[in-house]
Design a protein around this motif. Structure first.
Motif, mmCIF file in Angstrom:
data_model
loop_
_atom_site.group_PDB
_atom_site.id
_atom_site.type_symbol
_atom_site.label_atom_id
_atom_site.label_comp_id
_atom_site.label_asym_id
_atom_site.label_seq_id
_atom_site.Cartn_x
_atom_site.Cartn_y
_atom_site.Cartn_z
ATOM 1 N N CYS A 53 0.831 -1.220 0.000
ATOM 2 C CA CYS A 53 0.000 0.000 0.000
ATOM 3 C C CYS A 53 0.858 1.259 0.000
ATOM 4 O O CYS A 53 0.546 2.226 -0.706
ATOM 5 C CB CYS A 53 -0.936 0.004 1.202
ATOM 6 S SG CYS A 53 -2.296 -1.170 1.110
ATOM 7 N N ALA A 54 1.932 1.253 0.777
ATOM 8 C CA ALA A 54 2.827 2.420 0.832
ATOM 9 C C ALA A 54 3.471 2.664 -0.533
ATOM 10 O O ALA A 54 3.586 3.817 -0.980
ATOM 11 C CB ALA A 54 3.895 2.217 1.898
ATOM 12 N N LEU A 55 3.873 1.604 -1.204
ATOM 13 C CA LEU A 55 4.460 1.761 -2.544
ATOM 14 C C LEU A 55 3.413 2.257 -3.537
ATOM 15 O O LEU A 55 3.716 3.077 -4.405
ATOM 16 C CB LEU A 55 5.076 0.447 -3.015
ATOM 17 C CG LEU A 55 6.354 0.038 -2.288
ATOM 18 C CD1 LEU A 55 6.775 -1.377 -2.677
ATOM 19 C CD2 LEU A 55 7.480 1.034 -2.572
ATOM 20 N N ARG A 56 2.189 1.789 -3.408
ATOM 21 C CA ARG A 56 1.108 2.278 -4.268
ATOM 22 C C ARG A 56 0.856 3.756 -4.009
ATOM 23 O O ARG A 56 0.747 4.563 -4.930
ATOM 24 C CB ARG A 56 -0.171 1.480 -4.013
ATOM 25 C CG ARG A 56 -1.354 1.953 -4.865
ATOM 26 C CD ARG A 56 -2.694 1.807 -4.187
ATOM 27 N NE ARG A 56 -2.714 2.452 -2.882
ATOM 28 C CZ ARG A 56 -3.406 2.002 -1.852
ATOM 29 N NH1 ARG A 56 -4.133 0.913 -1.945
ATOM 30 N NH2 ARG A 56 -3.393 2.647 -0.705
ATOM 31 N N ASP A 57 0.782 4.143 -2.737
ATOM 32 C CA ASP A 57 0.449 5.526 -2.379
ATOM 33 C C ASP A 57 1.584 6.505 -2.667
ATOM 34 O O ASP A 57 1.330 7.631 -3.079
ATOM 35 C CB ASP A 57 0.094 5.617 -0.897
ATOM 36 C CG ASP A 57 -1.199 4.906 -0.558
ATOM 37 O OD1 ASP A 57 -1.937 4.490 -1.483
ATOM 38 O OD2 ASP A 57 -1.473 4.739 0.650
ATOM 39 N N ASN A 58 2.824 6.078 -2.410
ATOM 40 C CA ASN A 58 3.964 6.995 -2.479
ATOM 41 C C ASN A 58 4.828 6.818 -3.713
ATOM 42 O O ASN A 58 5.741 7.603 -3.938
ATOM 43 C CB ASN A 58 4.841 6.822 -1.230
ATOM 44 C CG ASN A 58 4.054 7.056 0.044
ATOM 45 O OD1 ASN A 58 3.164 7.895 0.079
ATOM 46 N ND2 ASN A 58 4.365 6.296 1.074
ATOM 47 N N GLY A 59 4.590 5.787 -4.486
ATOM 48 C CA GLY A 59 5.424 5.506 -5.651
ATOM 49 C C GLY A 59 6.738 4.868 -5.213
ATOM 50 O O GLY A 59 6.911 4.500 -4.043
ATOM 51 N N PRO A 60 7.661 4.721 -6.152
ATOM 52 C CA PRO A 60 8.952 4.100 -5.834
ATOM 53 C C PRO A 60 9.582 4.755 -4.606
ATOM 54 O O PRO A 60 9.592 5.979 -4.477
ATOM 55 C CB PRO A 60 9.782 4.346 -7.095
ATOM 56 C CG PRO A 60 8.751 4.429 -8.191
ATOM 57 C CD PRO A 60 7.575 5.121 -7.559
ATOM 58 N N SER A 61 10.073 3.915 -3.690
ATOM 59 C CA SER A 61 10.548 4.402 -2.398
ATOM 60 C C SER A 61 11.816 3.691 -1.967
ATOM 61 O O SER A 61 12.009 2.513 -2.269
ATOM 62 C CB SER A 61 9.481 4.161 -1.326
ATOM 63 O OG SER A 61 8.254 4.769 -1.669
ATOM 64 N N SER A 62 12.639 4.409 -1.214
ATOM 65 C CA SER A 62 13.825 3.807 -0.614
ATOM 66 C C SER A 62 13.396 3.021 0.623
ATOM 67 O O SER A 62 12.276 3.154 1.113
ATOM 68 C CB SER A 62 14.823 4.889 -0.214
ATOM 69 O OG SER A 62 14.299 5.648 0.869
ATOM 70 N N GLN A 63 14.321 2.249 1.147
ATOM 71 C CA GLN A 63 14.043 1.491 2.366
ATOM 72 C C GLN A 63 13.725 2.452 3.520
ATOM 73 O O GLN A 63 12.790 2.222 4.292
ATOM 74 C CB GLN A 63 15.230 0.599 2.710
ATOM 75 C CG GLN A 63 14.979 -0.325 3.874
ATOM 76 C CD GLN A 63 16.075 -1.368 4.036
ATOM 77 O OE1 GLN A 63 16.595 -1.883 3.065
ATOM 78 N NE2 GLN A 63 16.430 -1.657 5.273
ATOM 79 N N ALA A 64 14.477 3.525 3.632
ATOM 80 C CA ALA A 64 14.239 4.509 4.697
ATOM 81 C C ALA A 64 12.852 5.136 4.566
ATOM 82 O O ALA A 64 12.161 5.356 5.565
ATOM 83 C CB ALA A 64 15.316 5.584 4.679
ATOM 84 N N GLU A 65 12.437 5.425 3.341
ATOM 85 C CA GLU A 65 11.104 5.998 3.122
ATOM 86 C C GLU A 65 10.006 4.996 3.500
ATOM 87 O O GLU A 65 8.984 5.376 4.068
ATOM 88 C CB GLU A 65 10.951 6.439 1.665
ATOM 89 C CG GLU A 65 11.820 7.632 1.327
ATOM 90 C CD GLU A 65 11.962 7.882 -0.164
ATOM 91 O OE1 GLU A 65 12.220 9.048 -0.527
ATOM 92 O OE2 GLU A 65 11.837 6.932 -0.968
ATOM 93 N N LEU A 66 10.244 3.709 3.203
ATOM 94 C CA LEU A 66 9.272 2.685 3.587
ATOM 95 C C LEU A 66 9.178 2.541 5.103
ATOM 96 O O LEU A 66 8.093 2.368 5.642
ATOM 97 C CB LEU A 66 9.619 1.338 2.954
ATOM 98 C CG LEU A 66 9.284 1.194 1.472
ATOM 99 C CD1 LEU A 66 9.794 -0.135 0.931
ATOM 100 C CD2 LEU A 66 7.786 1.339 1.234
ATOM 101 N N VAL A 67 10.321 2.614 5.770
ATOM 102 C CA VAL A 67 10.330 2.545 7.236
ATOM 103 C C VAL A 67 9.473 3.680 7.796
ATOM 104 O O VAL A 67 8.635 3.469 8.678
ATOM 105 C CB VAL A 67 11.771 2.607 7.790
ATOM 106 C CG1 VAL A 67 11.794 2.918 9.269
ATOM 107 C CG2 VAL A 67 12.508 1.307 7.501
#
Length: 153
Positions: A53-67
């Motif tokens: 869901c986070a990748l869907r909402d925020n687009g491509p993300s780093s590990q830190a951004e996912l955390v």
């Protein structure tokens, strides 16, 4: 009763089953059981779902951004990323600007899992809160947001 016995005895006013941490843990365990019973994909965990869901909402993300977006700790997110990659639900690539940074992206198979899960996710929420009336549901969500927000926010 000796002095040693008094020191070892819990205070009469402390009942762990009535403490916020215990109650939140029990509620979360109940929610996780409901999630696993009702997920459209039996191999999808709730934390994997929130990562997709986070990748869907925020687009491509780093590990830190996912955390940051998922509130999942660094060590745990790494394992989640590995499992989602192994299932072909996300892609991992090097950042074009910073080759040391790794970027996770949602793949069409990951989007398909989300599309299948959305109706189930609504059902899971409904089943988790089924004992609450509408006002209690609003209050619970409000209070959980308030308790979980950063102190410096």
């Amino acid at each position: 009763m000796t002095d040693d016995d008094k020191r070892d005895a819990p205070p009469a006013s402390y009942t762990f089953t009535q403490q916020v941490g215990h109650l939140m843990r029990k509620a979360y365990q109940k929610h996780l059981a409901i999630f696993q019973e009702n997920a459209s994909d039996p191999h999808l965990t709730s934390v994997q779902f929130v990562t997709l869901c986070a990748l869907r909402d925020n687009g491509p993300s780093s590990q830190a951004e996912l955390v940051k977006s998922t509130a999942v700790d660094q060590a745990t997110i790494r394992g989640i990323i590995d499992r989602l990659k192994a299932r072909g639900l996300i892609d991992i690539s090097k950042d074009k600007e910073d080759g040391r940074k790794v970027i996770m992206s949602l793949l069409p198979a990951g989007q398909a899992v989300l599309d299948d899960m959305y109706p189930k996710a609504h059902l899971i929420t409904e089943l988790t809160m089924k004992k609450l009336n509408p006002a209690e549901r609003v209050a619970l969500l409000y209070l959980l947001r308030k308790v979980s927000e950063d102190d410096d926010a």
